[in-house]
Design an enzyme around this catalytic site. Structure first.
Site, PDB file in Angstrom:
ATOM      1  N   HIS A 108      35.251  53.885  49.829  1.00  0.00           N
ATOM      2  CA  HIS A 108      36.550  53.512  49.462  1.00  0.00           C
ATOM      3  C   HIS A 108      36.592  52.093  48.701  1.00  0.00           C
ATOM      4  CE1 HIS A 108      39.784  50.882  51.162  1.00  0.00           C
ATOM      5  NE2 HIS A 108      40.442  51.679  50.784  1.00  0.00           N
ATOM      6  N   ASN A 110      39.588  48.993  47.236  1.00  0.00           N
ATOM      7  CA  ASN A 110      41.017  48.783  47.051  1.00  0.00           C
ATOM      8  C   ASN A 110      41.069  47.175  46.522  1.00  0.00           C
ATOM      9  OD1 ASN A 110      43.464  47.350  48.639  1.00  0.00           O
ATOM     10  ND2 ASN A 110      44.167  49.333  47.708  1.00  0.00           N
ATOM     11  N   ARG A 112      44.303  44.382  45.280  1.00  0.00           N
ATOM     12  CA  ARG A 112      45.883  44.565  45.129  1.00  0.00           C
ATOM     13  C   ARG A 112      46.319  42.969  45.130  1.00  0.00           C
ATOM     14  NH1 ARG A 112      44.009  45.910  50.112  1.00  0.00           N
ATOM     15  NH2 ARG A 112      44.530  44.524  52.101  1.00  0.00           N
ATOM     16  N   ARG A 262      55.206  57.064  47.328  1.00  0.00           N
ATOM     17  CA  ARG A 262      54.955  58.407  47.045  1.00  0.00           C
ATOM     18  C   ARG A 262      53.888  59.008  47.961  1.00  0.00           C
ATOM     19  NH1 ARG A 262      51.888  61.651  43.245  1.00  0.00           N
ATOM     20  NH2 ARG A 262      53.202  63.228  42.401  1.00  0.00           N
TER      21      ARG A 262
END
Length: 307
Positions: A108, A110, A112, A262
């Site tokens: 994983h 990420n 941001r 979403r």
């Protein structure tokens, strides 16, 4: 410079998504990524890329999002009450790779950026992200190499960054209700805005850039390893821990759902197949027991490495 250049962040994140997808496709002989561009009714949108039913990657999701709104969800203001009443913009790339072979770990990553604004006041902004590894049948050399790449991402920016964000990762990716880590860790940082925008942006970019260096060599070493029904069955069982963490604790999942994001893109991190068993325990002395006894324990992996 301390004023955030949001367009520079956006361009970097779009390019990172492209690079990661191209690199993963080079390891995958059977399938390619499909792209789904979407719009968020309350503001913003993104592009979700998914590779499914591959020979190497059973499912790989790499998602870019750039969303904005007039107010923040409760998950964002609970620990930061000064953000209440501010508009926001949140950009990021998030990915989860579920390999088919149980000897290849799930990974994983990420990265941001977040900014909250109120008229007449300077923006509140920060970066966050990291990467972590979830093996099923782990190899010490793979785990050590993973952490060496994590340290390489941090060292040019702060002497204490690796130790800080390695420890934060161990603490964050921990299933309290199971009293066990999700995997063998890596890096995790949040609310990061040290030494101005350029420094902070550079650090986030370094973490994003080092993900492929950390993961792809492990994929190449393990993807052809022979496995059977026993290993596959254990992989599906351990994937259940991944699901539990993402649905119970993960900040990004909570923020996305509470902010009207979403759902399909938010939940793309979940594995396509998973099993749960009541009160299962590994057989003493088995390879499965070794995962629990030797690897699912936070430790200084680089100190254990041979000089």
């Amino acid at each position: 410079m301390n004023t955030p250049d949001i367009e520079a962040v956006r361009n970097y994140l779009l390019g990172l998504q492209d690079r990661i997808c191209r690199a993963l496709e080079q390891e995958e002989a059977k399938q390619r990524f499909t792209e789904d561009k979407w719009q968020r009714p309350a503001g913003g949108g993104g592009r979700t890329r998914l590779l499914a039913e591959g020979a190497v990657f059973e499912q790989a999701g790499v998602n870019f999002s750039d969303v904005h709104g007039d107010s923040l969800p409760a998950s964002a203001t609970a620990q930061r009450p000064e953000l209440a009443g501010r508009s926001f913009r949140a950009l990021g790339v998030s990915l989860v790779i579920h390999p088919r072979n149980p000897y290849v770990p799930t990974s994983h990553a990420n990265v941001r950026f977040f900014a909250a604004q109120r008229s007449g006041q300077p923006p509140i902004w920060w970066f966050g992200g990291g990467f972590d590894l979830t093996p099923y049948y782990p190899f010490e050399e793979d785990v050590i190499a993973w952490h060496r790449n994590a340290k390489a991402a941090c060292d040019p920016f702060g002497a204490d960054y690796h130790s800080r964000f390695k420890r934060w990762c161990d603490e964050y990716f921990f299933l309290k209700h199971r009293d066990e880590p999700r995997g063998v860790g890596g890096l995790f940082f949040d609310d990061f805005n040290e030494q101005g925008f350029e420094h902070s942006f550079g650090f986030m970019s370094s973490v994003g850039d080092h993900y492929l260096d950390a993961y792809l060599p492990i994929v190449r070493r393990r993807k052809a390893t022979v496995y059977g029904e026993r290993e596959r069955d254990f992989q599906l069982y351990r994937r259940g821990r991944y699901v539990e963490f993402n649905l119970v604790y993960d900040r990004g999942t909570l923020f996305g759902l509470q902010s009207g994001g979403r759902t399909e893109s938010i939940l793309m991190s979940l594995p396509p197949l998973v099993k749960w068993r009541y009160n299962w325990r590994p057989e003493p002395g088995s390879p499965e027991a070794r995962l629990y006894e030797e690897f699912l324990k936070p430790k200084d992996w680089l100190r254990t490495a041979a000089p």
